[in-house]
Design an enzyme around this catalytic site. Structure first.
Site, short mmCIF file in Angstrom:
data_model
loop_
_atom_site.label_atom_id
_atom_site.label_comp_id
_atom_site.label_asym_id
_atom_site.label_seq_id
_atom_site.Cartn_x
_atom_site.Cartn_y
_atom_site.Cartn_z
N GLY A 1 0.82 -1.21 0.00
CA GLY A 1 0.00 0.00 0.00
C GLY A 1 0.86 1.26 0.00
CG PHE B 1 -10.88 -3.37 0.47
CD1 PHE B 1 -11.56 -3.54 -0.72
CD2 PHE B 1 -11.44 -2.55 1.44
CE1 PHE B 1 -12.78 -2.92 -0.94
CE2 PHE B 1 -12.67 -1.92 1.23
CZ PHE B 1 -13.34 -2.11 0.04
CE1 TYR C 1 -6.29 -12.86 -4.60
CE2 TYR C 1 -7.35 -13.37 -6.68
CZ TYR C 1 -7.22 -12.56 -5.57
OH TYR C 1 -8.03 -11.47 -5.43
#
Ligand code: UDP
Length: 330
Positions: free
Chosen positions: A36, A73, A141
């Protein structure tokens, strides 16, 4: 409402933070800044620099900020990397979410909106994909996210006052319409940013991964949903979420677009005739994936506003043109 946004410094999370603040909510961002960007977190949001696996610290933060809902998220999200480093994916995504849920249980936070993915469906035989389509992931994933859906269902059974929604995203694209935030991944592998980087001259060419698929122009078809429509859906879901809910919604436009169509759109938007080379297929790419997202339209009256792909690419282009180095190093 007081909302904790995990991964709030990432691409989709930061757009959610912006949307929630605009809606008058109090927002706390939780991020470990592994991928991030600090610059993506606005001053109006409180920040908890924590990792999902720090259960106790998260429980304290949830209590301290009187959090009522968690939008989750934070995740590792590269399919290829998940194949080479599966343990990282199960550790961050699956164990990380279990830790977050433990913290929520401790702090008695009873609402979660979870970022799931169409990768949980694998390669279905029939299109469009509905929420009832069988889930058979083809990479770690997809499995790491599907496991969380299972965990959430079991937890909701065990805690009747807990409610969750798992939102299965298709391909998320575009940037904030005011140009304030955008997509900045390292490495960048997604098709729209790759094309825009080619238009900027940052990469020499775009490689099309296969043109021999059983699709009208031979290239893969995906369903590209604008990030602002996606986060609008989160806000709608949050407002309607009740104790005991275990909701699943697909989030896509319900229409597919091929890689070649995208290239044409990006050339028109940028005005740059960037070089395109057709190469071999990428392992694990299904020929077509597009959603049937009627359920959320029907139940919550969700209406995507940005359904023209060229306009979506245009919003991304504005960000890339004005921020050729993304958020930079700062
Ligand atoms: N793709 C491509 N070249 C690239 C990146 C992607 O041809 O440099 C294709 C890829 O094969 C897929 C589509 O673009 O069909 C979208 O890929 P992306 O990685 O953006 O998202 P995914 O669908 O894999 O989540």
């Amino acid at each position: 409402m007081n909302i904790l946004v995990t991964g709030g410094a990432g691409y989709i999370g930061s757009h959610a933070v912006k949307r929630l603040l605009a809606g008058g909510h109090r927002v706390v961002v939780l991020d470990n800044f592994f991928r991030g960007h600090r610059e993506a977190v606005p001053k109006q949001a409180a920040l908890e620099e924590l990792d999902l696996r720090q259960t106790e610290a998260i429980a304290n933060a949830l209590t301290h900020h009187r959090i009522e809902c968690v939008m989750h998220f934070a995740a590792l999200a590269y399919v290829g990397e998940s194949v080479t480093e599966p343990l990282d994916y199960y550790d961050n995504n699956t164990s990380g979410t279990v830790s977050l849920l433990k913290a929520m249980d401790q702090a008695r936070v009873r609402r979660m909106i979870f970022s799931s993915t169409c990768a949980t469906y694998g390669q279905p035989d029939r299109m469009p994909i509905t929420e009832e389509t069988g889930q058979r992931p083809i990479n770690p994933y997809g499995w790491s996210k599907l496991f969380i859906e299972r965990v959430l269902l079991d937890f909701a059974h065990a805690r009747p006052d807990f409610g969750f929604a798992a939102l299965r995203y298709f391909n998320v694209a575009g940037s904030a319409s005011d140009g304030s935030i955008g997509e900045d991944h390292t490495p960048e592998t997604h098709i729209i940013p790759v094309m825009l980087n080619a238009a900027l001259g940052k990469v020499p060419q775009v490689n099309i991964f296969g043109s021999d698929y059983p699709t009208p122009d031979g290239t893969c078809i995906r369903d590209y949903i604008h990030v602002e429509d996606l986060v609008d859906a989160h806000a709608l879901v949050m407002e309607s979420l009740k104790p005991g809910d275990a909701r699943i919604y697909n989030l896509g436009l319900g229409k597919g677009c091929s890689v070649k169509e995208l290239v044409e759109a990006a050339r028109r938007v940028t005005g740059v005739d960037f070089k395109v080379v057709v190469g071999p297929r990428r392992a694990g790419d299904p020929p077509q994936l597009f959603a049937n997202a009627d359920k959320i339209r029907r139940e919550l009256n969700w209406q995507p506003k940005q359904t023209d792909l060229e306009r979506t690419v245009e919003t991304a282009w504005r960000w890339f043109k004005n921020n050729p180095d993304g958020y930079g190093k700062g």
